[in-house]
Design an enzyme around this catalytic site. Structure first.
Site, PDB file in Angstrom:
ATOM      1  N   LYS A 145      14.049  32.861   3.289  1.00  0.00           N
ATOM      2  CA  LYS A 145      13.168  31.766   3.697  1.00  0.00           C
ATOM      3  C   LYS A 145      13.231  30.680   2.631  1.00  0.00           C
ATOM      4  O   LYS A 145      12.923  30.920   1.463  1.00  0.00           O
ATOM      5  CB  LYS A 145      11.740  32.279   3.860  1.00  0.00           C
ATOM      6  CG  LYS A 145      10.753  31.191   4.218  1.00  0.00           C
ATOM      7  CD  LYS A 145       9.384  31.734   4.532  1.00  0.00           C
ATOM      8  CE  LYS A 145       8.417  30.595   4.821  1.00  0.00           C
ATOM      9  NZ  LYS A 145       7.077  31.089   5.111  1.00  0.00           N
ATOM     10  N   ARG A 176       2.576  23.349   9.009  1.00  0.00           N
ATOM     11  CA  ARG A 176       1.483  23.375   8.023  1.00  0.00           C
ATOM     12  C   ARG A 176       0.293  22.578   8.512  1.00  0.00           C
ATOM     13  O   ARG A 176      -0.845  22.909   8.220  1.00  0.00           O
ATOM     14  CB  ARG A 176       1.980  22.872   6.670  1.00  0.00           C
ATOM     15  CG  ARG A 176       2.932  23.882   6.049  1.00  0.00           C
ATOM     16  CD  ARG A 176       3.352  23.503   4.647  1.00  0.00           C
ATOM     17  NE  ARG A 176       4.410  24.399   4.195  1.00  0.00           N
ATOM     18  CZ  ARG A 176       5.183  24.161   3.147  1.00  0.00           C
ATOM     19  NH1 ARG A 176       5.011  23.055   2.442  1.00  0.00           N
ATOM     20  NH2 ARG A 176       6.114  25.023   2.804  1.00  0.00           N
ATOM     21  N   GLU A 197      18.676  38.560  -1.223  1.00  0.00           N
ATOM     22  CA  GLU A 197      17.351  38.744  -0.615  1.00  0.00           C
ATOM     23  C   GLU A 197      17.445  39.696   0.584  1.00  0.00           C
ATOM     24  O   GLU A 197      16.620  40.591   0.754  1.00  0.00           O
ATOM     25  CB  GLU A 197      16.789  37.389  -0.136  1.00  0.00           C
ATOM     26  CG  GLU A 197      16.232  36.497  -1.218  1.00  0.00           C
ATOM     27  CD  GLU A 197      14.862  36.953  -1.728  1.00  0.00           C
ATOM     28  OE1 GLU A 197      14.354  37.998  -1.275  1.00  0.00           O
ATOM     29  OE2 GLU A 197      14.310  36.263  -2.594  1.00  0.00           O
ATOM     30  N   LYS A 209      15.513  31.403   7.753  1.00  0.00           N
ATOM     31  CA  LYS A 209      14.570  30.370   8.157  1.00  0.00           C
ATOM     32  C   LYS A 209      14.620  29.204   7.180  1.00  0.00           C
ATOM     33  O   LYS A 209      14.580  29.450   5.977  1.00  0.00           O
ATOM     34  CB  LYS A 209      13.167  30.979   8.183  1.00  0.00           C
ATOM     35  CG  LYS A 209      12.063  30.000   8.470  1.00  0.00           C
ATOM     36  CD  LYS A 209      10.733  30.668   8.327  1.00  0.00           C
ATOM     37  CE  LYS A 209       9.678  29.594   8.456  1.00  0.00           C
ATOM     38  NZ  LYS A 209       8.369  30.087   8.180  1.00  0.00           N
ATOM     39  N   SER A 247       9.238  24.393  12.977  1.00  0.00           N
ATOM     40  CA  SER A 247       8.443  23.299  13.540  1.00  0.00           C
ATOM     41  C   SER A 247       9.098  21.924  13.371  1.00  0.00           C
ATOM     42  O   SER A 247       9.065  21.110  14.292  1.00  0.00           O
ATOM     43  CB  SER A 247       7.055  23.298  12.908  1.00  0.00           C
ATOM     44  OG  SER A 247       7.137  23.167  11.496  1.00  0.00           O
TER      45      SER A 247
HETATM   46  C1  PBG Z   1       3.714  30.963   6.362  1.00  0.00           C
HETATM   47  C2  PBG Z   1       4.699  30.406   7.291  1.00  0.00           C
HETATM   48  C3  PBG Z   1       5.215  29.096   7.357  1.00  0.00           C
HETATM   49  C4  PBG Z   1       6.027  29.065   8.485  1.00  0.00           C
HETATM   50  C5  PBG Z   1       6.009  30.328   9.050  1.00  0.00           C
HETATM   51  N1  PBG Z   1       5.197  31.144   8.289  1.00  0.00           N
HETATM   52  C6  PBG Z   1       4.936  27.902   6.534  1.00  0.00           C
HETATM   53  C7  PBG Z   1       5.321  27.863   5.113  1.00  0.00           C
HETATM   54  O1  PBG Z   1       5.959  28.759   4.569  1.00  0.00           O
HETATM   55  O2  PBG Z   1       4.909  26.878   4.497  1.00  0.00           O
HETATM   56  C8  PBG Z   1       6.754  27.862   9.002  1.00  0.00           C
HETATM   57  C9  PBG Z   1       7.068  27.875  10.457  1.00  0.00           C
HETATM   58  C10 PBG Z   1       7.475  26.576  11.027  1.00  0.00           C
HETATM   59  O3  PBG Z   1       7.623  25.547  10.333  1.00  0.00           O
HETATM   60  O4  PBG Z   1       7.664  26.541  12.251  1.00  0.00           O
HETATM   61  N2  PBG Z   1       4.144  31.231   5.084  1.00  0.00           N
END
Ligand code: PBG
Length: 324
Positions: A195, A205, A233, A248, A274
């Protein structure tokens, strides 16, 4: 043999031929749809930053689960918006919170729908970081226990899969142990393994009210420049017991998806995040791009790169197109 004997255009000449030689086929069975569950009753409020998505109260997710079943989407990924936040994120393991309630509702409506829950503290902490903050730093080891409590709470509510997205070291093994010790040996773990510290999480967010109040997430999420580190990882998460690993975001990291698929035999998920969704929505709204065609091209490219599972806010629209 080259031109003129070989003519690659031959097999592109008709829709039928193109279909026959098509290598990558998207299927509704590839998709997981993210849901945002909030405190309250009878709420279905549009999310401004994620056009077409809603904040749902737990009593409203049953209908959503029915729609997933109707469309043939096999799973949902739940995020929670608690009523209150604190420094530890204690709402994260509240059995009466929106996520455990929603899990139960979904299982009542559609027992066959795969329910995956996001395990991370950022939506529950008042500082918005994914772990506990000590002396201005996110404390890895102090966070592990809390994540395990959260995962256990979701498993107890009936989640099929827990998905840690916090990026603390050692959390997969820690969660696996906690689940096993409490009899949840069949609850699977989908690890957000690679991630990245990405700008593409912006609209999420806003939707999840989870932006860090101070600083950024670069001390725990990965540097976009690195892909060897992603392999490390992923290897570690598999060794710790991850059943599914994830890359991701998806589109800016197709090379990482591809490397992972070549190297590991574990089911691979990609999160079409997103920002990737919002960019297309905005461009389509301006009339700059054909929404449906670009959406299908994006999703196909994620699958072509090697993802078995695609987590996407487009799931419903893509499923509707695929069933035509
Ligand atoms: C929580 C999380 C996030 C996303 C999924 N789980 C945000 C972040 O890490 O700041 C992002 C998902 C998206 O942008 O669609 N940690």
């Amino acid at each position: 043999m080259g031109y003129p004997e070989t003519r690659l255009r031959r097999l592109r000449a008709s829709e039928g031929l193109r279909k026959l030689v098509s290598q990558t086929r998207l299927s509704t069975a590839d998709f997981i749809y993210p849901l945002f569950v909030c405190e309250g009753e009878r709420l279905r409020n549009p999310i401004k930053s994620l056009d077409g998505c809603f904040h749902l109260s737990a009593d409203m997710v049953g209908a959503e689960a029915d729609e997933m079943a109707r469309l043939g989407i096999p799973g949902v990924l739940l995020f929670g918006l608690p009523a209150k936040k604190d420094s530890q994120g204690s709402g994260a393991w509240d059995a009466t919170g929106p996520v455990p309630q929603a899990v139960q509702q979904i299982k009542r409506h559609q027992p066959g729908l795969v329910v995956i829950t996001d395990v991370c503290l950022c939506e529950y902490t008042d500082h918005g970081h994914c772990g506990v903050v000590k002396d201005g730093k996110v404390d890895n080891d102090a966070t592990l226990n809390l994540l395990a409590r959260m995962a256990l709470c979701h498993a107890q509510a009936g989640a099929d899969v827990v998905a840690p997205s916090d990026m603390m070291d050692g959390r997969v093994g820690f969660i696996r142990k906690a689940l096993d010790e409490n009899g949840f040996t069949d609850t699977a773990i989908m690890a957000y393994s690679a991630k990245y510290a990405s700008a593409f999480y912006g609209p999420f967010r806003e939707a999840a009210d989870s932006a860090p109040a101070l600083g950024d997430r670069k001390t725990y999420q990965m540097d976009p420049a690195n892909s060897d580190e992603a392999m490390r990882e992923i290897q570690l998460d598999i060794a710790e017991g991850a059943d599914i690993v994830m890359v991701k975001p998806a589109l800016p990291y197709l090379d990482v998806i591809h490397r992972t698929k070549e190297r590991f035999d574990v089911p691979l998920a990609a999160y079409n995040v997103s920002g990737e969704y919002a960019m297309l929505k905005a461009a389509a709204e301006k009339g700059l791009i054909d929404h449906d065609k670009a959406m299908m091209e994006m999703l196909t490219s994620i699958k072509r790169a090697g993802a078995n599972i695609i987590i996407t806010y487009f799931a419903k629209e893509a499923a509707a197109l695929l069933s035509r």
